[in-house]
Design a protein around this motif. Structure first.
Motif: not given
Length: 99
Positions: A17, A20, A41-43, A46-49
Motif C-alpha cells: 500500500w 507510490d 488507484n481505486d476510483r 483513491g487507495r492503491s489497487r
C-alpha cells in the motif's frame, strides 16, 4: 510488446500500500530510462489497487527489469513483474464468435 513506438511496459503486481509512483520509478530506474511509472488507484477510495506499470524507452531495459525484479522484495512485499499486455482503447478486448 511495445506500449507505443519506442516504449515498453511492465506490469508490476503485489505492491505494498505504501508504494507510490516515485518509489516504483526509483526501484526500476537502475534498468534503464523510464518514460512513466504509475500505480493504479481505486476510483472510489483513491487507495492503491496493489499493481502498477513501468514504461521503459528501450526493450532491453524492460526485459532486464523483468528478469531482475520479478519475485524480489519492494517495500516489504515480493512483487511480480511481467510484460504488460496491451488493451484496446484502455478497455478489455472482447471477441465475438459468429455462428
Amino acid at each position: 510488446m511495445a506500449a507505443s513506438d519506442g516504449e515498453y511496459r511492465c506490469f508490476v503486481g503485489g505492491l505494498a500500500w505504501v508504494t507510490d509512483d516515485s518509489s516504483l520509478e526509483h526501484a526500476f530506474s537502475a534498468y534503464g530510462e523510464i518514460v512513466e511509472s504509475k500505480i493504479i488507484n481505486d476510483r472510489e477510495t483513491g487507495r492503491s489497487r496493489g499493481f502498477g506499470f513501468v514504461t521503459f524507452r528501450e526493450e532491453k531495459a524492460m526485459r532486464d527489469a523483468i528478469e531482475g525484479m520479478n519475485g524480489q522484495p519492494l517495500d516489504g512485499r515480493n512483487i511480480t513483474v511481467n510484460e504488460a499486455q496491451n488493451r484496446l482503447f484502455g478497455k478489455p478486448v472482447f471477441v465475438m464468435r459468429l455462428k
